[in-house]
Design a protein around this motif. Structure first.
Motif, mmCIF file in Angstrom:
data_model
loop_
_atom_site.group_PDB
_atom_site.id
_atom_site.type_symbol
_atom_site.label_atom_id
_atom_site.label_comp_id
_atom_site.label_asym_id
_atom_site.label_seq_id
_atom_site.Cartn_x
_atom_site.Cartn_y
_atom_site.Cartn_z
ATOM 1 N N ILE A 1 1.847 -8.385 -9.814
ATOM 2 C CA ILE A 1 0.839 -7.338 -9.690
ATOM 3 C C ILE A 1 -0.412 -8.018 -9.162
ATOM 4 O O ILE A 1 -0.981 -8.891 -9.824
ATOM 5 C CB ILE A 1 0.554 -6.652 -11.036
ATOM 6 N N ILE A 2 -0.813 -7.663 -7.956
ATOM 7 C CA ILE A 2 -1.906 -8.336 -7.254
ATOM 8 C C ILE A 2 -3.108 -7.409 -7.180
ATOM 9 O O ILE A 2 -3.014 -6.305 -6.632
ATOM 10 C CB ILE A 2 -1.473 -8.743 -5.834
ATOM 11 N N PHE A 3 -4.235 -7.830 -7.726
ATOM 12 C CA PHE A 3 -5.449 -7.028 -7.669
ATOM 13 C C PHE A 3 -6.247 -7.387 -6.416
ATOM 14 O O PHE A 3 -6.533 -8.555 -6.164
ATOM 15 C CB PHE A 3 -6.312 -7.249 -8.913
ATOM 16 N N ASP A 4 -6.572 -6.374 -5.634
ATOM 17 C CA ASP A 4 -7.351 -6.560 -4.409
ATOM 18 C C ASP A 4 -8.610 -5.715 -4.524
ATOM 19 O O ASP A 4 -8.590 -4.497 -4.308
ATOM 20 C CB ASP A 4 -6.525 -6.131 -3.192
ATOM 21 N N PHE A 5 -9.707 -6.363 -4.905
ATOM 22 C CA PHE A 5 -10.962 -5.654 -5.139
ATOM 23 C C PHE A 5 -11.780 -5.559 -3.844
ATOM 24 O O PHE A 5 -11.552 -6.278 -2.879
ATOM 25 C CB PHE A 5 -11.779 -6.369 -6.216
ATOM 26 N N LEU A 6 -12.759 -4.655 -3.878
ATOM 27 C CA LEU A 6 -13.678 -4.440 -2.752
ATOM 28 C C LEU A 6 -12.913 -4.157 -1.459
ATOM 29 O O LEU A 6 -13.182 -4.733 -0.409
ATOM 30 C CB LEU A 6 -14.617 -5.640 -2.589
ATOM 31 N N ALA A 7 -11.942 -3.254 -1.553
ATOM 32 C CA ALA A 7 -11.152 -2.868 -0.384
ATOM 33 C C ALA A 7 -10.894 -1.364 -0.439
ATOM 34 O O ALA A 7 -10.583 -0.826 -1.502
ATOM 35 C CB ALA A 7 -9.833 -3.619 -0.330
ATOM 36 N N SER A 8 -11.029 -0.696 0.709
ATOM 37 C CA SER A 8 -10.778 0.742 0.786
ATOM 38 C C SER A 8 -9.807 1.025 1.916
ATOM 39 O O SER A 8 -9.991 0.524 3.038
ATOM 40 C CB SER A 8 -12.085 1.505 1.048
ATOM 41 N N PRO A 9 -8.774 1.858 1.678
ATOM 42 C CA PRO A 9 -7.849 2.199 2.759
ATOM 43 C C PRO A 9 -8.540 3.085 3.788
ATOM 44 O O PRO A 9 -9.342 3.956 3.435
ATOM 45 C CB PRO A 9 -6.732 2.963 2.034
ATOM 46 N N THR A 10 -8.232 2.860 5.051
ATOM 47 C CA THR A 10 -8.806 3.687 6.123
ATOM 48 C C THR A 10 -7.746 4.520 6.829
ATOM 49 O O THR A 10 -8.036 5.624 7.293
ATOM 50 C CB THR A 10 -9.525 2.805 7.163
ATOM 51 N N THR A 11 -6.526 4.019 6.894
ATOM 52 C CA THR A 11 -5.437 4.736 7.548
ATOM 53 C C THR A 11 -4.110 4.313 6.932
ATOM 54 O O THR A 11 -3.906 3.137 6.635
ATOM 55 C CB THR A 11 -5.385 4.424 9.065
ATOM 56 N N ILE A 12 -3.236 5.299 6.726
ATOM 57 C CA ILE A 12 -1.857 4.999 6.350
ATOM 58 C C ILE A 12 -1.017 5.163 7.612
ATOM 59 O O ILE A 12 -0.980 6.240 8.209
ATOM 60 C CB ILE A 12 -1.370 5.925 5.226
ATOM 61 N N VAL A 13 -0.371 4.091 8.020
ATOM 62 C CA VAL A 13 0.327 4.052 9.309
ATOM 63 C C VAL A 13 1.820 4.274 9.089
ATOM 64 O O VAL A 13 2.417 3.737 8.158
ATOM 65 C CB VAL A 13 0.094 2.706 10.009
ATOM 66 N N GLY A 14 2.425 5.062 9.975
ATOM 67 C CA GLY A 14 3.861 5.292 9.897
ATOM 68 C C GLY A 14 4.270 6.430 10.798
ATOM 69 O O GLY A 14 3.531 6.837 11.702
ATOM 70 N N ASP A 15 5.452 6.969 10.547
ATOM 71 C CA ASP A 15 5.952 8.097 11.327
ATOM 72 C C ASP A 15 6.780 8.981 10.408
ATOM 73 O O ASP A 15 6.710 8.845 9.179
ATOM 74 C CB ASP A 15 6.771 7.611 12.532
ATOM 75 N N ASN A 16 7.575 9.869 10.976
ATOM 76 C CA ASN A 16 8.366 10.793 10.169
ATOM 77 C C ASN A 16 9.392 10.093 9.290
ATOM 78 O O ASN A 16 9.925 10.679 8.349
ATOM 79 C CB ASN A 16 9.052 11.816 11.065
ATOM 80 N N ASP A 17 9.705 8.847 9.629
ATOM 81 C CA ASP A 17 10.648 8.082 8.812
ATOM 82 C C ASP A 17 9.980 7.480 7.581
ATOM 83 O O ASP A 17 10.660 7.005 6.671
ATOM 84 C CB ASP A 17 11.292 6.971 9.648
ATOM 85 N N GLY A 18 8.644 7.459 7.572
ATOM 86 C CA GLY A 18 7.948 6.954 6.399
ATOM 87 C C GLY A 18 6.789 6.037 6.710
ATOM 88 O O GLY A 18 6.477 5.745 7.872
ATOM 89 N N VAL A 19 6.141 5.565 5.653
ATOM 90 C CA VAL A 19 4.996 4.663 5.749
ATOM 91 C C VAL A 19 5.457 3.282 6.207
ATOM 92 O O VAL A 19 6.515 2.799 5.783
ATOM 93 C CB VAL A 19 4.289 4.558 4.385
ATOM 94 N N ALA A 20 4.641 2.651 7.068
ATOM 95 C CA ALA A 20 4.928 1.291 7.528
ATOM 96 C C ALA A 20 3.862 0.300 7.071
ATOM 97 O O ALA A 20 4.158 -0.874 6.843
ATOM 98 C CB ALA A 20 5.054 1.251 9.052
ATOM 99 N N SER A 21 2.615 0.769 6.926
ATOM 100 C CA SER A 21 1.536 -0.141 6.543
ATOM 101 C C SER A 21 0.302 0.656 6.127
ATOM 102 O O SER A 21 0.220 1.868 6.338
ATOM 103 C CB SER A 21 1.177 -1.080 7.702
ATOM 104 N N VAL A 22 -0.648 -0.065 5.559
ATOM 105 C CA VAL A 22 -1.946 0.502 5.186
ATOM 106 C C VAL A 22 -3.033 -0.349 5.829
ATOM 107 O O VAL A 22 -3.045 -1.581 5.672
ATOM 108 C CB VAL A 22 -2.157 0.502 3.661
ATOM 109 N N GLU A 23 -3.916 0.304 6.564
ATOM 110 C CA GLU A 23 -5.075 -0.390 7.113
ATOM 111 C C GLU A 23 -6.251 -0.191 6.157
ATOM 112 O O GLU A 23 -6.433 0.896 5.586
ATOM 113 C CB GLU A 23 -5.412 0.164 8.497
ATOM 114 N N TYR A 24 -7.044 -1.255 5.983
ATOM 115 C CA TYR A 24 -8.139 -1.167 5.022
ATOM 116 C C TYR A 24 -9.378 -1.873 5.562
ATOM 117 O O TYR A 24 -9.316 -2.655 6.520
ATOM 118 C CB TYR A 24 -7.735 -1.784 3.686
#
Length: 557
Positions: free
Chosen positions: A365-388
């Protein structure tokens, strides 16, 4: 010897009521009670009478010489609270109850969660008051059944308090009855002198970013309801084939989800987790869970007890950033030893986690502080990544985004940024705050702010999704007091119809009503199956199954 409150603390304050020397704080009369993570026993005032141990509904209190090793940190956590909280011991004083008329008052409570039950608990103490409790599900207890994590069985012990209420002769269940479908709000008002709505805040808050609705981007509220066996979510399908999951948010629900995702499924097999969820978790590929928080550890929304419990997970490393970045204000307060004790404990625990060696092969379980998601990247098959985007403090505890950005590869994003209420048929609604407007639990109209006689609210639908079981106890008691006061003052509207026709009315409209006997039959079926499987209970997760179990009790009372 003193007593110590540990992790299962539900904050319901029942221990406060029985303490003869006022050594448990914050009390419901103190402002901090509304935001407290847990309650704390003052070791210098405790007289070791044991009354709080007997009263605690979740078995969270122990003599200090009987603590399990995992609970020993609570010695310091309890003591630390009193470093910056100056409280006086003394006899607890109770407010005198108002004199009630001899007339009968019938109260309808819509909802069957903690806020509803704590209000009912107060109301049924009066012989003149009869309480009818409505819920659209065949089972009661709300988020205690469908929200508390399955590996937190002690917290569910508060059900014993609710069970004592439901057995009162002036209490009646109308479960599996939906207000608005089987009986209208106006029909309730015609039949009851007071109607209390305690329907919670059932929806998740949105992130408001692109890609939020892609497959693989899910609400924590849905995931929690799914693994807890809520009938509305039993048929949901969650894909856990990604090795890395990202949870956006850092409250207790976020930590619950993180813990469930990395806990050995065979450990969960001894809990009351839904069987369908256990089957999926056994096939899960998740190895790392990143908990993303837009601020730093000092502003962590999780409680210290939930944070501490992560360290007890077998085969799991809790990973902190190399450096804990605090705001200038917090850093200065820490340097001169004036930091609030609860925040200081949070920071101390984080640093202790950071110092622990990581083990090859462990889940994380990795805590990543001071970070906000800006875009969830993917397509109809599903999520591929999170940009922050990385944030920074700019004074007065405020943050702003920097130019630093990043991307996390993942197939699962869990949105855990809070709950949100929804409009309630027949009541005004404040869309900005997502609550029913009220004054001292009394519903206000949507224009001039006048009170609507006989209408009351309690819990999250009243104040928003803040606080847990303890705060809902105080909130439910406040609503009950408002009803009792209005009854004593003769300002409740007189019913125009008798409520004795409710069973016939809802049955004619298709409700398969579940009464106390029906609920006890469900409870027996689940617990019997649980005993055979070595578990607390095996939940029935479809309405049809629940109705069939309830009907095995016959017509009931």
């Amino acid at each position: 010897m003193a007593h110590v409150i540990t992790r299962p603390c539900c904050n319901d304050g029942s221990c406060v009521d029985v303490c003869p020397v006022n050594c448990i704080h914050p009390t419901p009369d103190e402002p901090e009670f509304m935001t407290a993570e847990m309650l704390y026993i003052d070791p210098d005032t405790c007289i070791d009478c044991g009354a709080c141990i007997d009263e605690c509904p979740v078995s969270a209190i122990y003599p200090d010489d009987q603590l399990a090793k995992a609970d020993e940190p609570y010695l310091q956590i309890n003591a630390d609270y009193y470093k910056d909280h100056d409280v006086d011991g003394g006899l607890v004083k109770h407010q005198k109850a108002p004199q009630l008329p001899d007339d009968e008052l019938r109260v309808a409570i819509v909802g069957a969660g903690p806020a509803a039950f704590y209000a009912a608990e107060e109301l049924v103490k009066r012989r003149q008051i009869k309480v009818d409790m409505y819920d659209r599900l065949p089972t009661p207890y709300g988020l205690v059944r469908a929200g508390v994590a399955p590996d937190h069985a002690k917290t569910k012990g508060v059900e014993n308090t609710f069970s004592a209420v439901e057995r009162k002769p002036n209490f009646t269940y109308h479960l599996n009855v939906e207000v608005g479908t089987h009986i209208t709000p106006d029909e309730l008002r015609e039949r009851y002198g007071a109607v209390l709505y305690a329907v919670g805040a059932p929806h998740d808050r949105r992130l408001g970013i692109e890609g939020e609705d892609l497959p693989g981007s899910i609400a924590a509220t849905d995931f929690v309801a799914w693994y807890n066996g809520h009938p509305d979510y039993a048929d949901r399908d969650f894909d856990l084939s990604s090795e890395q999951a990202v949870i956006v948010g850092n409250g207790n629900v976020a930590l619950d989800v993180a813990r469930i995702l990395v806990t050995d499924p065979e450990k969960l097999a001894g809990t009351d987790i839904a069987d369908h969820a256990l089957d999926v978790l056994r096939g899960s590929k998740v190895r790392e869970v990143i908990v993303m928080a837009r601020r730093s550890i000092e502003h962590g929304a999780f409680t210290n007890s939930e944070f501490l419990s992560l360290g007890d997970l077998e085969g799991v490393d809790v990973v902190m950033p190399d450096e804990l970045v605090l705001s200038e204000e917090a850093a200065a307060a820490e340097a001169d030893d004036s930091l609030d004790s609860v925040i200081a404990t949070k920071i101390r625990l984080a640093r202790e986690f950071a110092e622990r060696p990581q083990v090859d092969g462990n889940k994380k379980i990795i805590f990543d502080f001071l970070a906000s998601p800006t875009t969830i990247v993917g397509d109809n098959d599903g999520v591929a990544s999170v940009e922050y985007v990385r944030n920074r403090y700019v004074g007065d505890g405020r943050i702003e985004p920097t130019d630093e950005t990043g991307t996390l590869a993942t197939g699962l994003v869990v949105r855990s940024v809070g709950y949100r209420g929804r409009p309630v048929e027949g009541l005004p609604f404040d869309a900005d705050r997502a609550v029913v407007p009220s004054d001292e639990s009394r519903v206000l109209d949507g224009t001039g702010g006048d009170r609507l006689p006989g209408l009351f609210v309690s819990g999250w639908v009243k104040r928003g999704p803040t606080g847990g079981i303890g705060r809902n106890r105080k909130c439910g008691q406040e609503a009950a007091r408002a009803i009792v006061e209005d009854f004593a003052n003769g300002v409740l509207p007189a019913p125009s119809r008798d409520a004795d026709d409710v069973v016939e009315l809802v049955t004619e409209r298709g409700a398969q009503r579940v009464d106390l006997a029906g609920w006890k039959a469900i409870d027996t079926v689940e617990k019997t199956a649980g005993k055979q499987a070595g578990r607390r209970r095996v939940k029935l997760v479809s309405v049809n199954e629940l109705e069939s179990a309830a009907q095995s009790a016959g017509d009931g009372a």
